[in-house]
Scaffold this motif. Structure first.
Motif, PDB file in Angstrom:
ATOM      1  N   THR A 127      -6.591  -4.918  -0.628  1.00  0.00           N
ATOM      2  CA  THR A 127      -6.955  -4.582   0.871  1.00  0.00           C
ATOM      3  C   THR A 127      -5.904  -4.939   1.850  1.00  0.00           C
ATOM      4  O   THR A 127      -5.237  -5.880   1.552  1.00  0.00           O
ATOM      5  CB  THR A 127      -8.271  -5.320   1.281  1.00  0.00           C
TER       6      THR A 127
ATOM      7  N   GLU B 181       0.843  -1.153  -0.152  1.00  0.00           N
ATOM      8  CA  GLU B 181       0.005   0.053   0.032  1.00  0.00           C
ATOM      9  C   GLU B 181       0.863   1.221  -0.060  1.00  0.00           C
ATOM     10  O   GLU B 181       0.630   2.211  -0.829  1.00  0.00           O
ATOM     11  CB  GLU B 181      -0.749   0.038   1.277  1.00  0.00           C
TER      12      GLU B 181
ATOM     13  N   ASP C 204      -8.656  -6.312  -6.055  1.00  0.00           N
ATOM     14  CA  ASP C 204      -9.639  -6.441  -4.823  1.00  0.00           C
ATOM     15  C   ASP C 204      -8.714  -6.130  -3.716  1.00  0.00           C
ATOM     16  O   ASP C 204      -8.728  -6.669  -2.673  1.00  0.00           O
ATOM     17  CB  ASP C 204     -10.304  -7.805  -4.339  1.00  0.00           C
TER      18      ASP C 204
END
Length: 404
Positions: A163, A13, A161
């Motif tokens: 996360t 991230e 997707d």
């Protein structure tokens, strides 16, 4: 593993794209553990995308590490020489790798040998100081002191997707999820309908059985019928006597034939045919001189484990001869045992079966082993039968198809 996986996701991230080696370096974790965490994340769906790559690195060899710490062999030799010099034999005895270091130091002009002393050759310094370039290269991991290492790694980036929270997808819709209503908010793993199922453990036809099956189909198409070969216990009469094998023949010894103890004897025989067989054995007939022996019924009654399918042929020929009027027939007995070398003969029937005089009997034999070895490209019969047979071979060999 879940905690490590989340750390990996947070790094992705923050950085967008990293190799597994970079992740391992940042987290100070063994690279293989990072690879395991990445695979665990991949199992959760499209959280990340990975691509396999290889990275080249240089690592000091054990010798290179020692050079980096202590200096090159020639520098160690030079540093071991005091200002007044040292006996050559003492230097060579006490310094590791002294022979290589001494030769190098001499070629660089760092040292010299004084042979004028009374106690043998003495090694002297020729220069005040030296620059150990080999040690410098080792410390900077140059190729001369290093080994090339290629490491396979995964380049990781965000998936569709993505996360940072690992939520394990459910694989089954069970009664608990239905009863509680949690199934409405549960994320289920998609089925992969292209995945191959696990192979079911099962038996496999041996190559001999595959070839036998093909032979059988060929014979049936030619109009033959298969003989009933399920009677594995046979009387000596049909197994030996009806085929006119002498009752004193060695094949009837206990060492060569398995005799049955219960039931030990057979009682029911076609008496008229038994008498004809007895007469041919004892006195001859139908063109035969016979064995001129004292033929014994009790010997013919003994039950044996059938030693060949020709015993079935004897029964079938007798049964065919009883058909009135006579009706021609093709018969074939299938067996895994070898039926012999290909041979064929045709002649008027001259045995006591009571066939009409114009009946011609044709007989031949086929082996299974040799055609099977040719068909499957085997050079040694031990590859086909016996305790050394490769069971994987039995499983993998294809169905037999003879060239028509």
């Amino acid at each position: 593993m879940a905690e490590l996986s989340e750390k990996v996701l947070k790094l992705i991230e923050e950085n967008g794209k990293l190799s597994s080696l970079e992740i391992a370096n940042k987290l100070k974790v063994d690279h293989q553990k990072i690879i395991g965490a990445i695979k665990s994340i991949e199992a959760c769906g499209n959280v990340i995308k990975t691509q396999q790559e290889s990275e080249k690195h240089w690592h000091l060899t054990d010798e290179g590490k020692k050079v980096a710490e202590e200096g090159s062999h020639e520098a160690v030799v030079f540093n071991a020489i005091p200002s007044e010099g040292i006996a050559q034999k003492v230097l060579m005895k006490n310094i590791p790798n002294a022979k290589v270091g001494f030769s190098k130091a001499m070629s660089f002009g760092w040292i010299s040998i004084d042979k004028s002393g009374p106690n043998g050759p003495r090694v002297m310094r020729k220069v005040e100081s030296i620059e150990d370039k080999v040690q410098l290269k080792a410390r900077t991991q140059k190729e001369e002191a290093s080994a090339e290492v290629i490491v396979k790694c995964s380049v990781v980036e965000k998936g569709s997707d993505f996360t940072t929270q690992i939520i394990k997808e459910e694989t089954d819709l069970n009664s608990a999820l239905l009863a509680s209503g949690e199934w409405k908010d549960t994320k289920f793993k998609k089925y992969n309908f292209n995945a191959l199922g696990a192979p079911v453990a099962s038996g496999h036809y041996h190559p001999l059985l595959k070839v036998r099956s093909e032979f059988k189909n060929i014979f049936i198409k030619l109009g033959f019928t298969e003989m009933p070969t399920s009677n594995y216990v046979e009387s000596s009469f049909w197994n030996f006597d009806a085929l006119f094998q002498p009752q004193a023949h060695p094949a009837r010894d206990l060492q060569d034939t398995f005799f049955v103890s219960d039931p030990k004897n057979s009682q029911s025989f076609p008496e008229d045919y038994l008498q004809k067989v007895k007469d041919v054995h004892s006195k001859g007939g139908y063109g035969s001189e016979g064995h001129h022996c004292d033929w014994k019924r009790e010997e013919a009654q003994k039950n044996v484990l059938r030693t060949h399918t020709t015993a079935v042929s004897a029964r079938m020929l007798y049964a065919l001869a009883q058909n009135k009027p006579f009706k021609p027939s093709n018969t074939s007995a299938s067996t895994v045992s070898s039926l012999g070398i290909l041979a064929c003969s045709g002649q008027k029937c001259c045995c006591p079966w009571a066939f009409p005089e114009d009946v011609t009997v044709i007989a031949w034999g086929l082996s299974l082993e040799r055609p099977t070895m040719i068909k499957y490209g085997l050079n040694n019969i031990r590859e086909l039968v016996g305790h050394k047979v490769n069971l994987q071979m039995v499983q993998d060999f294809p169905i037999c198809r003879m060239d028509k």
